[in-house]
Design a protein around this motif. Structure first.
Motif, PDB file in Angstrom:
ATOM      1  N   SER A  16       8.291  -3.371  -7.946  1.00 57.18           N
ATOM      2  CA  SER A  16       6.872  -3.669  -8.102  1.00 57.18           C
ATOM      3  C   SER A  16       6.474  -4.975  -7.417  1.00 57.18           C
ATOM      4  CB  SER A  16       6.561  -3.742  -9.595  1.00 57.18           C
ATOM      5  OG  SER A  16       5.226  -4.025  -9.810  1.00 57.18           O
ATOM      6  N   SER A  17       7.334  -6.002  -7.559  1.00 60.07           N
ATOM      7  CA  SER A  17       6.961  -7.337  -7.092  1.00 60.07           C
ATOM      8  C   SER A  17       6.827  -7.432  -5.567  1.00 60.07           C
ATOM      9  CB  SER A  17       7.981  -8.359  -7.578  1.00 60.07           C
ATOM     10  OG  SER A  17       9.262  -8.002  -7.117  1.00 60.07           O
ATOM     11  N   ILE A  18       7.463  -6.490  -4.856  1.00 62.65           N
ATOM     12  CA  ILE A  18       7.353  -6.585  -3.397  1.00 62.65           C
ATOM     13  C   ILE A  18       6.732  -5.324  -2.793  1.00 62.65           C
ATOM     14  CG2 ILE A  18       9.027  -8.379  -2.821  1.00 62.65           C
ATOM     15  CD1 ILE A  18      11.181  -6.318  -2.718  1.00 62.65           C
ATOM     16  N   LEU A  19       5.928  -4.670  -3.613  1.00 62.61           N
ATOM     17  CA  LEU A  19       5.242  -3.453  -3.163  1.00 62.61           C
ATOM     18  C   LEU A  19       4.444  -3.725  -1.885  1.00 62.61           C
ATOM     19  CD1 LEU A  19       4.856  -0.565  -4.351  1.00 62.61           C
ATOM     20  CD2 LEU A  19       2.697  -1.350  -5.287  1.00 62.61           C
ATOM     21  N   TYR A  20       3.858  -4.909  -1.832  1.00 64.20           N
ATOM     22  CA  TYR A  20       2.996  -5.232  -0.693  1.00 64.20           C
ATOM     23  C   TYR A  20       3.764  -5.216   0.633  1.00 64.20           C
ATOM     24  CZ  TYR A  20      -0.399  -7.388   2.315  1.00 64.20           C
ATOM     25  OH  TYR A  20      -1.257  -7.619   3.342  1.00 64.20           O
ATOM     26  N   ASN A  21       5.042  -5.552   0.558  1.00 64.26           N
ATOM     27  CA  ASN A  21       5.816  -5.688   1.804  1.00 64.26           C
ATOM     28  C   ASN A  21       6.253  -4.352   2.407  1.00 64.26           C
ATOM     29  OD1 ASN A  21       5.607  -8.344   1.178  1.00 64.26           O
ATOM     30  ND2 ASN A  21       7.651  -8.489   0.282  1.00 64.26           N
ATOM     31  N   TYR A  22       6.122  -3.275   1.626  1.00 62.23           N
ATOM     32  CA  TYR A  22       6.659  -2.005   2.112  1.00 62.23           C
ATOM     33  C   TYR A  22       5.621  -1.165   2.857  1.00 62.23           C
ATOM     34  CZ  TYR A  22      10.808  -2.720  -0.803  1.00 62.23           C
ATOM     35  OH  TYR A  22      11.950  -3.199  -1.349  1.00 62.23           O
ATOM     36  N   ASP A  23       6.164  -0.336   3.740  1.00 57.92           N
ATOM     37  CA  ASP A  23       5.325   0.620   4.440  1.00 57.92           C
ATOM     38  C   ASP A  23       5.174   1.851   3.542  1.00 57.92           C
ATOM     39  OD1 ASP A  23       4.178   2.506   6.029  1.00 57.92           O
ATOM     40  OD2 ASP A  23       5.915   2.740   7.373  1.00 57.92           O
ATOM     41  N   TYR A  54       0.886  -4.402 -14.504  1.00 58.69           N
ATOM     42  CA  TYR A  54       0.824  -4.544 -13.048  1.00 58.69           C
ATOM     43  C   TYR A  54      -0.173  -5.654 -12.714  1.00 58.69           C
ATOM     44  CZ  TYR A  54       3.230  -0.082 -13.314  1.00 58.69           C
ATOM     45  OH  TYR A  54       4.124   0.908 -13.613  1.00 58.69           O
ATOM     46  N   ASN A  55       0.361  -6.789 -12.287  1.00 58.47           N
ATOM     47  CA  ASN A  55      -0.531  -7.921 -11.989  1.00 58.47           C
ATOM     48  C   ASN A  55      -0.635  -8.127 -10.482  1.00 58.47           C
ATOM     49  OD1 ASN A  55      -0.846  -8.567 -14.778  1.00 58.47           O
ATOM     50  ND2 ASN A  55       1.259  -9.339 -14.714  1.00 58.47           N
ATOM     51  N   TYR A  56      -1.147  -7.131  -9.793  1.00 56.95           N
ATOM     52  CA  TYR A  56      -1.215  -7.225  -8.338  1.00 56.95           C
ATOM     53  C   TYR A  56      -2.417  -8.040  -7.891  1.00 56.95           C
ATOM     54  CZ  TYR A  56       2.110  -3.334  -8.463  1.00 56.95           C
ATOM     55  OH  TYR A  56       3.185  -2.537  -8.702  1.00 56.95           O
ATOM     56  N   ASP A  57      -2.251  -8.734  -6.757  1.00 57.17           N
ATOM     57  CA  ASP A  57      -3.394  -9.429  -6.174  1.00 57.17           C
ATOM     58  C   ASP A  57      -4.249  -8.413  -5.407  1.00 57.17           C
ATOM     59  OD1 ASP A  57      -1.867  -8.845  -3.982  1.00 57.17           O
ATOM     60  OD2 ASP A  57      -1.375 -10.919  -3.493  1.00 57.17           O
ATOM     61  N   ASN A  58      -5.406  -8.875  -4.941  1.00 61.19           N
ATOM     62  CA  ASN A  58      -6.356  -7.965  -4.283  1.00 61.19           C
ATOM     63  C   ASN A  58      -5.776  -7.299  -3.042  1.00 61.19           C
ATOM     64  OD1 ASN A  58      -8.270  -8.285  -6.187  1.00 61.19           O
ATOM     65  ND2 ASN A  58      -9.330  -9.957  -5.116  1.00 61.19           N
ATOM     66  N   LYS A  59      -4.911  -8.049  -2.339  1.00 62.00           N
ATOM     67  CA  LYS A  59      -4.304  -7.493  -1.117  1.00 62.00           C
ATOM     68  C   LYS A  59      -3.497  -6.232  -1.444  1.00 62.00           C
ATOM     69  CE  LYS A  59      -1.722 -10.573   0.721  1.00 62.00           C
ATOM     70  NZ  LYS A  59      -0.984 -11.755   1.201  1.00 62.00           N
ATOM     71  N   THR A  60      -2.707  -6.318  -2.528  1.00 63.03           N
ATOM     72  CA  THR A  60      -1.865  -5.176  -2.908  1.00 63.03           C
ATOM     73  C   THR A  60      -2.729  -4.024  -3.421  1.00 63.03           C
ATOM     74  OG1 THR A  60      -0.227  -6.806  -3.543  1.00 63.03           O
ATOM     75  CG2 THR A  60       0.215  -4.543  -4.191  1.00 63.03           C
ATOM     76  N   ASP A  80      -5.810  -3.367  -2.556  1.00 66.36           N
ATOM     77  CA  ASP A  80      -6.445  -2.736  -1.381  1.00 66.36           C
ATOM     78  C   ASP A  80      -5.459  -1.860  -0.622  1.00 66.36           C
ATOM     79  OD1 ASP A  80      -8.826  -3.838  -1.961  1.00 66.36           O
ATOM     80  OD2 ASP A  80      -8.660  -5.528  -0.545  1.00 66.36           O
ATOM     81  N   LYS A  81      -4.237  -2.332  -0.545  1.00 69.30           N
ATOM     82  CA  LYS A  81      -3.212  -1.570   0.155  1.00 69.30           C
ATOM     83  C   LYS A  81      -2.987  -0.214  -0.540  1.00 69.30           C
ATOM     84  CE  LYS A  81       1.480  -1.743   1.788  1.00 69.30           C
ATOM     85  NZ  LYS A  81       2.359  -2.558   2.602  1.00 69.30           N
ATOM     86  N   LEU A  82      -2.930  -0.248  -1.849  1.00 65.31           N
ATOM     87  CA  LEU A  82      -2.744   0.998  -2.616  1.00 65.31           C
ATOM     88  C   LEU A  82      -3.947   1.922  -2.441  1.00 65.31           C
ATOM     89  CD1 LEU A  82      -1.120   0.018  -6.042  1.00 65.31           C
ATOM     90  CD2 LEU A  82      -0.347   1.849  -4.520  1.00 65.31           C
ATOM     91  N   LYS A  83      -5.142   1.325  -2.481  1.00 69.52           N
ATOM     92  CA  LYS A  83      -6.361   2.145  -2.331  1.00 69.52           C
ATOM     93  C   LYS A  83      -6.421   2.788  -0.944  1.00 69.52           C
ATOM     94  CE  LYS A  83      -9.394  -0.001  -5.717  1.00 69.52           C
ATOM     95  NZ  LYS A  83     -10.473  -0.977  -5.934  1.00 69.52           N
ATOM     96  N   ASN A  84      -6.052   2.017   0.078  1.00 68.16           N
ATOM     97  CA  ASN A  84      -6.037   2.578   1.434  1.00 68.16           C
ATOM     98  C   ASN A  84      -5.034   3.712   1.544  1.00 68.16           C
ATOM     99  OD1 ASN A  84      -7.984   0.889   2.349  1.00 68.16           O
ATOM    100  ND2 ASN A  84      -6.548  -0.691   3.078  1.00 68.16           N
ATOM    101  N   TRP A  85      -3.894   3.509   0.905  1.00 69.30           N
ATOM    102  CA  TRP A  85      -2.865   4.550   0.933  1.00 69.30           C
ATOM    103  C   TRP A  85      -3.383   5.836   0.278  1.00 69.30           C
ATOM    104  CZ3 TRP A  85      -0.446   6.823  -3.334  1.00 69.30           C
ATOM    105  CH2 TRP A  85       0.656   7.648  -3.032  1.00 69.30           C
ATOM    106  N   ILE A  86      -4.083   5.686  -0.856  1.00 66.25           N
ATOM    107  CA  ILE A  86      -4.655   6.866  -1.526  1.00 66.25           C
ATOM    108  C   ILE A  86      -5.709   7.519  -0.639  1.00 66.25           C
ATOM    109  CG2 ILE A  86      -6.023   7.677  -3.505  1.00 66.25           C
ATOM    110  CD1 ILE A  86      -4.765   5.254  -5.073  1.00 66.25           C
TER     111      ILE A  86
END
Ligand SMILES: [Zn+2]
Length: 839
Positions: free
Chosen positions: A642-649, A663-669, A671-677
């Motif tokens: 979870s902690s390095i979700l942002y770094n993965y493709d 899940y305490n993700y920052d906005n960047k993470t 947004d990344k999840l939303k884009n992926w969806i």
């Protein structure tokens, strides 16, 4: 005076734990100890006394093997293997004289439980006790104490001890969770400081995720005594039923600021199926713990905090089997020395308490031997009387077009030695057909009727509204079986446990269809997609050549695939045999209903799944899914931290699963999840992930809120009030829209679901958005508060919403609970495979 003594005791312990620790700390009097028996110290890391560091499982096993070699009082056997391949060992310890006739002792002991003759003379019958340690791997004082205890049993030549060994057979299970113990020992030893630092913030006391409590797949094994889904439990339960011990002890640890607990627990929460006498004897044995713990100055308590309600725990399971189960909880040092509200807690001190209570259990079992034997014999005699009254009555269950599921249900009954039989002809009761090949009879007239009741019964009223664990676990519901009871005077044949073997029912060079009902159909579908084959799903029912196929049947057209027809036939032949799933071949597209060439058959995509794990994620819920996919369906799952979700493709995956967690993700993470969806990802969230998804605008939901008033709440009632509003695990009836892809494979419009949350999502105003919704008065079994039972009505456990090209689906309920909720696993698999079919 007493206070002074305790302070003095802790001071002396602190120094003992650091430099002067030796065997006299554990055994003051070692006169008459056989010097030829090797001491545990010679097998520890650095050859230091037990308690200086944490014993690893391999060293523990080595020592026990040596002990068994040197002592004619000890037999060692390997009862099984952990998931990681570590041996599960059992030491049978008694006098040489008893060992020479051990099989006779065991048989006589078991016969006592099935003989109707009243026996009062137990002269030649030793008591049998099962002492088990550290089923939670990060509660290690138990396993470390077990080394000292085994040493003591082998070395002590005092006459009183020899007499005890003549009268007791000890089944010593020194490490019930080898993988967890090893994981934890490694953690704590690698973080130990040379000069011990008791600051509880130190890394030594704060393990990495997943902690050593659980086994390889992150299961709490102390909930698996009834479901027996894990290899460690299978070995243990086999030993249990092989011996039917009189006393079973379960040595644990609790928070560092607590002292020592032994049962009996909370009176009002004892399961009503447990005889009163069980608790009376537990208390009587408790007097021995009291005496011995007081002698060494340890603080302790009983009749609080813990209960004997859920029979899947090690200290409660014995209670429904004619034994006395006893829970011990030691305030944990976790590492080697830690500050607490009671002063310093040293590891050796925690070990000593576990050792002392192992000895007090032995002492009690010896002195109460005849009482315990009589209690067990009476327990089974009463069970048989109860069973005889029900002598022509049977439970009848049916697998609902799913033989594999019924097989796994049968497997559990078999592991417990419960008698099962088969129908001699098809039976129809309440419009439900019980076919001979997919039904099972459980006669009520059997020795283990109480255990059967404990596994099957449902209960909706309780003396207490607080529960240490779940309040319901009925296996008839967890397997989503058809069930009923009926009377018959017939003698039915014994059922044989046989894994269903699938086959190609009719061979084809044109097209095959396989139904989605079978438990292992997802395994088959994944295998075919993984081989690069085109598989379609039928979104409506159809029938062809007299065979009916329901929603979600799978179609393989043999032409234009990357394999030849004969290659496909070979693949299907081997997959069907291995999985138990039947394949039906056809030579034309024409059906009654949707034809094979219809657009209502839709192509499926192979899922590439990531499961979010690591800090903040509930390891039980995550482990259940890993275990399910890996061990049952052979579907690979990537465990993403979870902690390095942002770094993965994330584009490597088309499915991401998020279980209960913080899940305490920052906005960047985010947004990344939303884009992926939005670009096609399928996000599946469970339990409180829903609230996180809602807060962060992944999905928009409204909830039914709990309206329990606190206006008149008194201080003394705070715990009871809030505790009683928890839904700690109960079973509810849901209504299914079986035409919706989330419900493919289910044949009924109702389904029992397990829930342990208080998230109640309001029903949508459009019917098809509520493909699963709770029925009116949905409680089937277990406890829910009055206020929450209002909230659950008009609510739905599942929501799925499109988002861009992708989808977000959420479940409030746990469809995979503890590996034994076979009945609802398919909901998760449907959310994975059929997301593209949903609106
Ligand atoms: Zn524990």
């Amino acid at each position: 005076m007493k206070k002074f003594f305790i302070i003095f005791f802790f001071i002396s312990l602190n120094s003992a734990s650091q430099e002067n620790l030796d065997l006299t700390y554990y055994f003051k009097n070692q006169q008459n100890f056989d010097q030829k028996i090797p001491k545990p110290k010679s097998y520890t890391l650095g050859k230091e006394e037990i308690g200086k560091s944490h014993i690893s499982h391999d060293r523990l096993v080595r020592y026990m093997e040596i002990l068994a070699e040197k002592s004619d009082r000890i037999e060692i056997s390997k009862t099984g293997e952990s998931f990681e391949g570590r041996p599960l060992i059992l030491l049978t310890i008694t006098s040489k004289k008893n060992h020479d006739r051990i099989e006779e002792i065991r048989t006589n002991h078991l016969n006592l439980n099935s003989s109707n003759e009243i026996q009062n003379d137990f002269k030649n019958m030793p008591a049998v006790i099962y002492q088990g340690y550290s089923i939670h791997g990060n509660e290690p004082s138990g396993s470390n104490a077990a080394m000292l205890y085994a040493y003591y049993l082998a070395a002590n030549n005092n006459p009183a001890h020899l007499k005890t060994l003549d009268n007791v057979v000890i089944l010593l299970d020194p490490a019930m969770n080898p993988d967890g113990l090893q994981r934890f020992a490694n953690w704590v030893n690698t973080n130990k400081s040379e000069y011990l630092n008791p600051d509880s913030y130190d890394r030594e006391f704060n393990e990495n995720w997943p902690r050593g409590r659980t086994n390889h797949y992150w299961f709490d094994m102390n909930r698996d005594w009834l479901p027996v889904q894990l290899p460690e439990s299978r070995a243990r339960i086999k030993t249990f039923h092989k011996w039917s011990p009189n006393v079973v002890t379960d040595h644990h640890e609790m928070g560092t600021n607590s002292t020592f607990f032994f049962q009996p627990g909370i009176k009002s929460r004892v399961n009503p199926l447990t005889p009163d006498q069980n608790q009376i004897l537990t208390a009587k044995i408790g007097e021995y713990h009291d005496k011995r713990l007081s002698e060494i100055g340890s603080l302790f308590y009983s009749e609080e905090d813990y209960d004997d309600f859920y029979y899947g725990k090690g200290s409660t399971f014995p209670d429904i089997n004619g034994s006395i189960g006893i829970l011990f909880e030691q305030g944990s040092s976790r590492g080697h020395l830690q500050n607490s509200v009671n002063g310093l807690v040293s590891f050796p001190f925690t070990i000593k308490n576990q050792l002392i209570t192992s000895l007090s259990t032995l002492e009690a079992s010896f002195e109460m031997k005849d009482v315990l034997l009589k209690y067990q014999s009476d327990f089974f005699k009463k069970s048989r009387e109860q069973a005889y009254k029900l002598k022509d009555q049977f439970y009848l269950v049916n697998g609902k077009k799913d033989e594999s599921k019924l097989f796994h249900f049968h497997e559990i009954l078999n592991r417990h030695g419960i008698v099962t039989q088969i129908l001699d002809e098809e039976k129809t009761i309440d419009n439900i057909v019980y076919e001979t090949n997919n039904s099972l009879l459980v006669p009520m007239n059997q020795n283990k009727i109480k255990l059967v009741q404990a596994m099957f019964e449902t209960r909706k009223s309780f003396k207490d509204s607080l529960f240490y664990d779940v309040s319901a676990w009925s296996f008839l519901h967890s397997f989503n079986l058809n069930f009923t009871t009926f009377k018959s005077k017939k003698n039915y044949k014994k059922a044989q446990l046989k894994k269903p073997e699938g086959k190609i029912v009719s061979k084809s060079d044109y097209a095959y269809v396989f139904p989605w009902h079978d438990y292992y159909a997802p395994k088959v579908l994944y295998k075919l997609l993984d081989k690069g084959m085109r598989v379609k799903v039928g979104t409506e029912p159809f029938s062809i050549r007299g065979k009916d196929f329901d929603y979600g049947s799978l179609l393989i057209h043999l032409k234009n695939q990357k394999y030849s027809i004969s290659e496909i036939n070979n693949i299907i032949d081997s997959i069907s045999k291995e999985s138990g799933v039947n394949f039906y071949g056809f030579s034309s597209s024409t059906t009654k209903g949707i034809d094979f060439g219809s657009n209502k058959f839709q192509n499926l995509t192979k899922p590439n799944i990531a499961l979010v794990v690591g800090d903040g994620v509930n390891s039980y819920d995550a482990g259940e899914i890993w275990h399910l996919m890996d061990t049952r369906f052979e579907i690979p799952i990537t465990k993403i931290k979870s902690s390095i979700l942002y770094n993965y493709d994330l584009s490597k995956y088309n499915t991401i699963i998020m279980v209960n967690g913080a899940y305490n993700y920052d906005n960047k993470t985010i947004d990344k999840l939303k884009n992926w969806i939005n670009s096609g990802g399928n996000l599946i969230g469970f339990r409180n992930t829903i609230e996180w998804l809602n807060r962060n605008n992944f999905i928009k939901l409204s909830y039914n809120k709990n309206l329990a008033s606190t206006k008149d709440l008194k201080f003394k009632d705070i715990r009871n009030h809030f505790g009683s509003q928890l839904t700690s695990g109960a079973i509810f009836n849901a209504e299914l829209d079986i035409s919706h892809p989330i419900n493919f494979g289910f044949i009924d419009e109702s389904l029992a679901m397990f829930r342990n949350t208080n998230i109640y999502i309001k029903n949508d105003s459009i019917g098809y958005n509520n493909p699963i919704k709770y029925a009116k008065s949905p409680l089937l079994s277990g406890y829910i508060s009055k206020q929450n039972s209002k909230s659950i009505e008009n609510s739905r456990p599942f929501v799925s919403k499109r988002s861009g090209k992708g989808r977000v689906s959420v479940f409030t309920d746990n469809t995979n609970f503890r590996g034994f909720w076979y009945g609802t696993n398919k909901l998760l698999l449907n959310a994975i495979f059929f997301d593209s079919l949903m609106f």
